[in-house]
Write a protein that holds these residues in place. Structure first.
Motif, mmCIF file in Angstrom:
data_model
loop_
_atom_site.group_PDB
_atom_site.id
_atom_site.type_symbol
_atom_site.label_atom_id
_atom_site.label_comp_id
_atom_site.label_asym_id
_atom_site.label_seq_id
_atom_site.Cartn_x
_atom_site.Cartn_y
_atom_site.Cartn_z
ATOM 1 N N ARG A 155 -4.151 -0.716 -1.606
ATOM 2 C CA ARG A 155 -4.102 -1.584 -2.785
ATOM 3 C C ARG A 155 -5.385 -2.414 -2.784
ATOM 4 O O ARG A 155 -5.776 -2.963 -1.767
ATOM 5 N N ARG A 156 -6.026 -2.498 -3.957
ATOM 6 C CA ARG A 156 -7.232 -3.325 -4.090
ATOM 7 C C ARG A 156 -6.910 -4.524 -4.974
ATOM 8 O O ARG A 156 -6.360 -4.374 -6.066
ATOM 9 N N PRO A 203 2.288 -4.537 -0.485
ATOM 10 C CA PRO A 203 2.459 -5.408 -1.654
ATOM 11 C C PRO A 203 1.348 -6.460 -1.737
ATOM 12 O O PRO A 203 0.814 -6.909 -0.718
ATOM 13 N N ALA A 204 1.017 -6.868 -2.952
ATOM 14 C CA ALA A 204 0.024 -7.921 -3.155
ATOM 15 C C ALA A 204 0.482 -9.214 -2.487
ATOM 16 O O ALA A 204 -0.347 -10.049 -2.116
ATOM 17 N N ALA A 205 1.780 -9.372 -2.284
ATOM 18 C CA ALA A 205 2.322 -10.579 -1.652
ATOM 19 C C ALA A 205 1.880 -10.728 -0.197
ATOM 20 O O ALA A 205 2.090 -11.772 0.404
ATOM 21 N N GLU A 206 1.272 -9.689 0.392
ATOM 22 C CA GLU A 206 0.732 -9.820 1.747
ATOM 23 C C GLU A 206 -0.433 -10.808 1.774
ATOM 24 O O GLU A 206 -0.753 -11.359 2.810
ATOM 25 N N GLY A 241 -9.489 -7.167 9.399
ATOM 26 C CA GLY A 241 -8.477 -7.493 10.393
ATOM 27 C C GLY A 241 -7.207 -6.704 10.145
ATOM 28 O O GLY A 241 -6.949 -6.253 9.033
ATOM 29 N N CYS A 242 -6.433 -6.532 11.190
ATOM 30 C CA CYS A 242 -5.156 -5.822 11.101
ATOM 31 C C CYS A 242 -4.098 -6.629 11.836
ATOM 32 O O CYS A 242 -4.404 -7.368 12.774
ATOM 33 N N LEU A 300 -6.090 -3.805 0.928
ATOM 34 C CA LEU A 300 -4.957 -3.757 1.845
ATOM 35 C C LEU A 300 -4.635 -2.292 2.126
ATOM 36 O O LEU A 300 -4.563 -1.494 1.186
ATOM 37 N N GLU A 301 -4.437 -1.957 3.393
ATOM 38 C CA GLU A 301 -4.116 -0.571 3.768
ATOM 39 C C GLU A 301 -2.999 -0.563 4.791
ATOM 40 O O GLU A 301 -3.002 -1.339 5.735
#
Length: 109
Positions: free
Chosen positions: A34-35, A3-6, A74-75, A102-103
């Motif tokens: 998500r980009r 989610p974009a909320a990350e 980073g992860c 985001l992946e």
């Protein structure tokens, strides 16, 4: 799909200007992407937007390391027990702001 909320709350003067679901793919493991695109106020360079977003991500626990010039990666682990997975983020300076990828995948970490 991550989610974009990350992405944590953006610093004052930065705004989310694009959110694109890139879908999922893979073979034995599925990865979803998500980009996001983040822009600053008029007059802020992409490098300045990247620096401010980088600082916010570090302050909220993202373990970012430099990648290619103008890029940070980073992860971190999300979820518990059997729902545990890795969420990765890359931050790349662009002329008009910053691109964030985001992946996440279905593999356990």
């Amino acid at each position: 799909m991550p989610p974009a909320a990350e992405l944590p709350a953006l610093p004052t003067g930065l705004a989310l200007s694009g959110d694109e679901d890139l879908g999922c793919g893979g073979g034995s493991s599925t990865y979803c992407n998500r980009r996001l695109h983040v822009r600053g106020t008029a007059g802020q360079s992409g490098d300045e937007v990247a620096r401010r977003l980088h600082d916010r991500l570090i302050a909220t626990g993202w373990p970012l390391v430099p990648g290619d010039p103008g890029e940070w990666r980073g992860c971190r682990t999300r979820g518990l027990l059997l729902d545990r997975h890795e969420l990765c983020l890359s931050l790349e300076s662009a002329q008009d702001g910053v691109t964030v990828l985001l992946e996440t995948g279905d593999t356990w970490s």
